[in-house]
Design a protein around this motif. Sequence first.
Motif, mmCIF file in Angstrom:
data_model
loop_
_atom_site.group_PDB
_atom_site.id
_atom_site.type_symbol
_atom_site.label_atom_id
_atom_site.label_comp_id
_atom_site.label_asym_id
_atom_site.label_seq_id
_atom_site.Cartn_x
_atom_site.Cartn_y
_atom_site.Cartn_z
ATOM 1 N N ILE A 371 0.838 -1.207 0.000
ATOM 2 C CA ILE A 371 0.000 0.000 0.000
ATOM 3 C C ILE A 371 0.868 1.250 0.000
ATOM 4 O O ILE A 371 0.607 2.218 -0.735
ATOM 5 C CB ILE A 371 -0.956 -0.013 1.207
ATOM 6 C CG1 ILE A 371 -2.023 -1.105 1.018
ATOM 7 C CG2 ILE A 371 -1.613 1.348 1.411
ATOM 8 C CD1 ILE A 371 -2.843 -1.392 2.247
ATOM 9 N N LEU A 374 2.437 1.613 -3.469
ATOM 10 C CA LEU A 374 1.441 2.011 -4.457
ATOM 11 C C LEU A 374 1.111 3.490 -4.334
ATOM 12 O O LEU A 374 0.945 4.197 -5.339
ATOM 13 C CB LEU A 374 0.167 1.173 -4.309
ATOM 14 C CG LEU A 374 0.275 -0.292 -4.744
ATOM 15 C CD1 LEU A 374 -1.010 -1.050 -4.443
ATOM 16 C CD2 LEU A 374 0.605 -0.401 -6.236
ATOM 17 N N ARG A 375 1.028 3.979 -3.099
ATOM 18 C CA ARG A 375 0.798 5.416 -2.898
ATOM 19 C C ARG A 375 1.931 6.233 -3.513
ATOM 20 O O ARG A 375 1.706 7.277 -4.142
ATOM 21 C CB ARG A 375 0.697 5.731 -1.403
ATOM 22 C CG ARG A 375 -0.637 5.362 -0.769
ATOM 23 C CD ARG A 375 -0.577 5.655 0.714
ATOM 24 N NE ARG A 375 -1.810 5.281 1.399
ATOM 25 C CZ ARG A 375 -1.895 5.033 2.712
ATOM 26 N NH1 ARG A 375 -0.788 5.097 3.447
ATOM 27 N NH2 ARG A 375 -3.035 4.725 3.244
ATOM 28 N N LEU A 441 -4.816 -2.090 -6.593
ATOM 29 C CA LEU A 441 -5.375 -0.741 -6.460
ATOM 30 C C LEU A 441 -6.871 -0.794 -6.172
ATOM 31 O O LEU A 441 -7.381 -0.012 -5.357
ATOM 32 C CB LEU A 441 -5.129 0.056 -7.749
ATOM 33 C CG LEU A 441 -3.700 0.506 -8.044
ATOM 34 C CD1 LEU A 441 -3.633 1.208 -9.400
ATOM 35 C CD2 LEU A 441 -3.191 1.441 -6.948
ATOM 36 N N TYR A 444 -7.424 -2.544 -2.513
ATOM 37 C CA TYR A 444 -6.950 -1.715 -1.405
ATOM 38 C C TYR A 444 -7.324 -0.248 -1.581
ATOM 39 O O TYR A 444 -6.738 0.632 -0.946
ATOM 40 C CB TYR A 444 -5.426 -1.834 -1.265
ATOM 41 C CG TYR A 444 -4.953 -3.210 -0.863
ATOM 42 C CD1 TYR A 444 -5.364 -3.799 0.322
ATOM 43 C CD2 TYR A 444 -4.088 -3.934 -1.691
ATOM 44 C CE1 TYR A 444 -4.928 -5.066 0.692
ATOM 45 C CE2 TYR A 444 -3.637 -5.200 -1.333
ATOM 46 C CZ TYR A 444 -4.063 -5.754 -0.143
ATOM 47 O OH TYR A 444 -3.618 -7.017 0.221
ATOM 48 N N CYS A 445 -8.311 0.008 -2.410
ATOM 49 C CA CYS A 445 -8.726 1.384 -2.688
ATOM 50 C C CYS A 445 -9.001 2.199 -1.414
ATOM 51 O O CYS A 445 -8.501 3.324 -1.287
ATOM 52 C CB CYS A 445 -9.957 1.373 -3.593
ATOM 53 S SG CYS A 445 -10.702 2.981 -3.865
ATOM 54 N N ILE A 448 -5.636 2.976 0.268
ATOM 55 C CA ILE A 448 -4.740 3.809 -0.544
ATOM 56 C C ILE A 448 -5.207 5.248 -0.605
ATOM 57 O O ILE A 448 -4.441 6.181 -0.399
ATOM 58 C CB ILE A 448 -4.598 3.230 -1.961
ATOM 59 C CG1 ILE A 448 -3.870 1.881 -1.923
ATOM 60 C CG2 ILE A 448 -3.865 4.203 -2.886
ATOM 61 C CD1 ILE A 448 -3.883 1.135 -3.253
ATOM 62 N N TYR A 449 -6.510 5.433 -0.856
ATOM 63 C CA TYR A 449 -7.007 6.781 -1.101
ATOM 64 C C TYR A 449 -7.632 7.438 0.138
ATOM 65 O O TYR A 449 -7.678 8.661 0.212
ATOM 66 C CB TYR A 449 -8.049 6.771 -2.234
ATOM 67 C CG TYR A 449 -7.428 6.505 -3.578
ATOM 68 C CD1 TYR A 449 -6.638 7.473 -4.203
ATOM 69 C CD2 TYR A 449 -7.627 5.303 -4.244
ATOM 70 C CE1 TYR A 449 -6.060 7.243 -5.450
ATOM 71 C CE2 TYR A 449 -7.062 5.072 -5.497
ATOM 72 C CZ TYR A 449 -6.292 6.049 -6.090
ATOM 73 O OH TYR A 449 -5.722 5.824 -7.320
#
Length: 453
Positions: A371, A374-375, A441, A444-445, A448-449
Motif C-alpha cells: 500500500i 502504491l501510494r 489498487l 486496497y482502494c 490507498i485513497y
Amino acid sequence: MENLKNIWKPELYRIQMEAPLPKRLVCDNCPDRPEFYGKEYHGVMGHKEATSLLEEEPNGAFLIRKGNQYNDFYTLTWRFNDKVHHYKLYYDGTHYIRDKQYETVYDLVADGLITCHMELKAHHILEMINSQTSYTDSPYVTLNRRKLNTLSQIKQNSNRSSPVTKKKETHKIEENDTLKKSAFDLTPTLEDNPLLIKYSKTHTFKVHTFKGLNWCELCANFLWGFTAQGVKCEDCGFIAHTKCSERVPNHCVPDLKKLRGVFGIDLTTLLNAHASTLPFVVRKCVNEIEARGMDSEGIYRVSGFADEIEALKMAFDKDGEAADLSVYSNINVVAGTLKLYLRLLPVPLITYEVHPKLVQAIQTKTPASLITLLRECLDSLPPAHFNCLQYMVQHLHKVSQYAEVNKMSAHNLSTVFAPTLVATPPAITDLAFEIRALQALIEYCPQIYYGNK
C-alpha cells in the motif's frame, strides 16, 4: 472497435522524456550583464574557458557568453552527449536561434536539448515517418469516419434538392477521379460521395506552437519539442508534422472543426483547455453506470454494439456535457464508450514513467508495504492522471462490491482494464504484473485513497 486500440505511437514521446534537462551555470559577478539575460551570462569569454567550465557538468548544463566585445551576437555554450557545443544566439525582444523564437533562454535551451536528443536517439523513427503513412488508416480518418459520413449524408440530402448544382460539381470532381477516390473513399461511387464534391480543397496549414501534448493525425507519432512542433489547418483543425502535412490529400473538411471533440486528446491538454479536473466523458459514463449498471452481469466485459458506441462517441464530441446517455438502453454501450475514451488517450492514465515503478511495487510481499509503495507510485503521476485514475479506481472498487451479482470481481475488472489504463511498452505481451497491480489498487482502494485500515 479493435482497429482503435493502438492508434497513437508513443515512442517519440518516451524518447523526448529521456532528453537532458537544462541546468544553468551561474555567474554571480558580471557587471556588464545585458538586461535580457540572467546569471547564466558569464561576460566576455573564449570557447576554451567556457568548455573547461562545462567539462565536469552533466548533459544539459549551459552558459551564455560573448566571444569577444566586438561581436554583434552572443554565444550559447552547452554540454550535450558528453561534448561541449557552441551556438550563435540573438535577441530582438525574444531569444532565437535560426528561425525559432522563445520567451526565455530556459525555453530555448530546453527545446534545443530535445531537438538534439531526438536527432540522436530517434533518427530511425523520424526517417520512417514519411515512408509509412497511410491517410485512409490515419487517426484523422479512423476517429472521424462516422462524422465524415454524417457530413456526407447531410450534403447528399442537400444536393437532391439542387440537381443543377450537383451536376456542375460532379463534372469538376471527375477531372481528378483517380486521386480523390483512392485517397478518401467513404462510399462506393464518386456520384454518391458528395463529401468529395464539397470538400475538394487544400488544407490551410500554418506553423503552430501547441500547448500540451499533441500527436500527428496522419502518422500518429508525437509532435515533439516545446515550440513550433508542427502545423495546424486553420479551416478544419487537422494537426500534423510539417513534413507529414506535405503528404495530406486535398480533402479539407471545414465543417469537421465544429465536431472535433474530446476523444484521442491528451488528458492534461484537454483538462487545461476545459479548466476542469475530470473529463466529462468519464464523469457522465461513471454516473450512468453507477445509476443503472452495477448489477448488470459482465459489466465492462460484455461488449456493446459498435455502431451505438460510435454514435455515443460522436454525441460526446458534438454535444459535450449535454450528450444524453439515457437514450442508450444497453448499459454496455455506455461502458464500452468509457473504455474507448480511456483506450484512445495518447498517454494512458498510468503513464510510461510510473509503469516500471508499479511493476516493482507489486512484487512486495506484505500488504502494508504494498500500500505504501502504491501510494508512492500514484504520487508520481501528473495531477490530471492522478485525479482521473483515483476516480476510476474508486468506481471500479464500487463495481467489485457487486461481484456476486455482476460477476465482475477486482481480478476480472483488472483483467479488462489493465491493457487500457496501464502504459506498457509494445514488447510486453504478458500483463500478469499489470493485472495484479490494478487488482491491488481496486482491492486496497479504501486504504490507498482514504487511509482506512
